[in-house]
Scaffold this active site. Structure first.
Site, mmCIF file in Angstrom:
data_model
loop_
_atom_site.group_PDB
_atom_site.id
_atom_site.type_symbol
_atom_site.label_atom_id
_atom_site.label_comp_id
_atom_site.label_asym_id
_atom_site.label_seq_id
_atom_site.Cartn_x
_atom_site.Cartn_y
_atom_site.Cartn_z
ATOM 1 C CE LYS A 76 22.557 -30.886 25.215
ATOM 2 N NZ LYS A 76 23.644 -30.788 26.227
ATOM 3 C CE1 TYR B 241 20.232 -57.303 2.992
ATOM 4 C CE2 TYR B 241 19.267 -55.745 4.551
ATOM 5 C CZ TYR B 241 19.604 -56.099 3.247
ATOM 6 O OH TYR B 241 19.310 -55.242 2.233
ATOM 7 C CG MET C 250 18.836 -47.726 5.258
ATOM 8 S SD MET C 250 19.526 -47.226 3.678
ATOM 9 C CE MET C 250 21.163 -47.910 3.774
#
Ligand SMILES: *Cc1c(COP(=O)(O)O)cnc(C)c1O
Length: 382
Positions: A54, A273, A325
């Protein structure tokens, strides 16, 4: 001194990917070795070892994983969704494919068309599946024994047994249940679920039975029954790793991304950040992968500036600064100069930086880290 990308130019980009993509490298030899370890563990019990594929084989790419398992003699696969089963069927016309989470209202036609066998978990689903088939409907009955997710309840079982008309219309392939706490070897839930499953099994003396996932296999022969359903163990994580302080399985996945830039910074300067302040003069490396690729933000703790240890050319280096990100920054201060070359692939998890350590730091599991590796990462196989 700032090293730059010019050093990369001598390397020709591969046609397959840009050279800057994160890579998930899957060691199919290790996967097959894990399959054999698990299959051998249940051999005495005469149990069949299936494979759970899966979620794109736990993020590792179902095509190549399934091919490798099939070649090794694994002919029974489990997937979660009908869509996953349809894709698998296209590759393996002869495989037995069970769908763990079918939604019979919508899925019956696809199941039939692609000869997928649903694991039925409620009476409505059983009725819908019977209605969708002209002859005895091939099915697994998934019983609840204590995890309280999908599963036929005790009342459902009584209903099925008191009037056998439904059972007579099914071609029962398997009865199954699923353990909630098999990764905790001492959990009382294991024994309780085992006893509950044995009571259910007594009602189906002629039907093969299945209870164990990977962790269940390692709980002992009592848990093996006729078929076992390992997933995570195939992909290299031993679910008792933390309790046993070691693994009986081989790492399969290496998640890595290239070092793109190196900079020398002074104590008091900051990275990323939120401007994590440096406590000392530091050499910082910028790696081209971030939380969009599955590097969890929790792999850096701003409070104590603790970061997951990645590996560059065999040297450990902690993540330092918040995970962005598309990027992370790592502390290369103690890594020798010759080991920090631009373009080097930095291992986020794999043989050196264990996924178990990353998972512990992020407060999660190997399962989540594997399945979070994004579609942007190139899958490679050796
Ligand atoms: C995912 C799943 C498995 C495989 O579990 P692992 O812990 O990955 O071995 C087996 N059975 C069911 C019902 C599952 O949902």
């Amino acid at each position: 001194m700032i090293q730059s990308q010019k050093q990369l130019q001598s390397k020709s980009p591969s046609a397959e990917f840009s050279g800057t993509s994160p890579q998930l490298t899957v060691d199919l030899g290790a996967l097959v070795s894990n399959f054999n370890t698990l299959r051998n563990a249940v051999q005495q019990s005469g149990s069949i070892c299936a494979g759970v594929l899966k979620a794109n084989s736990y993020g590792m790419g179902y095509e190549r994983v399934a091919e490798a398992l099939w070649a090794e003699g694994c002919k029974t696969f489990f997937v979660a969704l009908v869509g996953e089963g349809v894709k698998l069927r296209a590759l393996f016309p002869k495989a037995t494919i069970y769908v763990l989470s079918p939604y019979l209202n919508l899925d019956a036609d696809l199941l039939r068309e692609h000869r997928l066998i649903p694991c039925l978990y409620d009476i409505d689903g059983i009725d819908l599946w019977i209605a969708a088939n002209n002859t005895a409907a091939p099915a697994v009955l998934h019983f609840e024994t204590g995890i309280n997710r999908l599963g036929l309840s005790t009342q459902d079982l009584e209903q099925l047994l008191s009037n056998r008309s439904r059972l007579n219309k099914l071609e029962l392939k398997l009865i199954m249940s699923h353990l909630s706490s098999a990764d905790e070897q001492q959990s009382e839930h294991n024994q309780q679920q085992l006893e509950a499953f044995k009571r259910i099994r007594n009602e189906f003396p002629n039907t093969p039975a299945s209870l164990a996932n990977t962790a269940g296999i390692f709980l002992g022969t009592e848990y093996h029954f006729d078929l076992v359903r390992p997933g995570i163990g195939l992909y290299g994580h031993d679910p008792h790793y933390y309790e046993n302080q070691g693994s009986r399985l081989k790492p399969v996945a290496t998640f890595a991304a290239p070092l793109a830039q190196i900079k020398e910074l002074k104590a008091g300067e900051a990275v990323g950040y939120g401007a994590t302040k440096l406590d000392r003069d530091s050499t910082i490396g910028v790696i081209l992968c971030g939380y969009a690729d599955g590097v969890m933000r929790a792999l850096f703790k701003p409070v104590n500036k603790e970061g997951h240890q990645v590996t560059i050319n065999s040297y450990k280096a902690p993540i330092l600064g918040r995970v962005s990100m598309d990027m992370i920054t790592i502390d290369l201060t103690t890594v020798p100069k010759e080991a920090r070359t631009i373009g080097s692939m930095v291992e986020i998890f794999g043989n050196h930086s264990l996924v178990e350590n990353a998972a512990a730091m992020a407060g999660t599991s190997a399962y989540e880290l594997f399945t979070r590796v994004s579609g942007r990462a190139v899958r490679k196989y050796d």
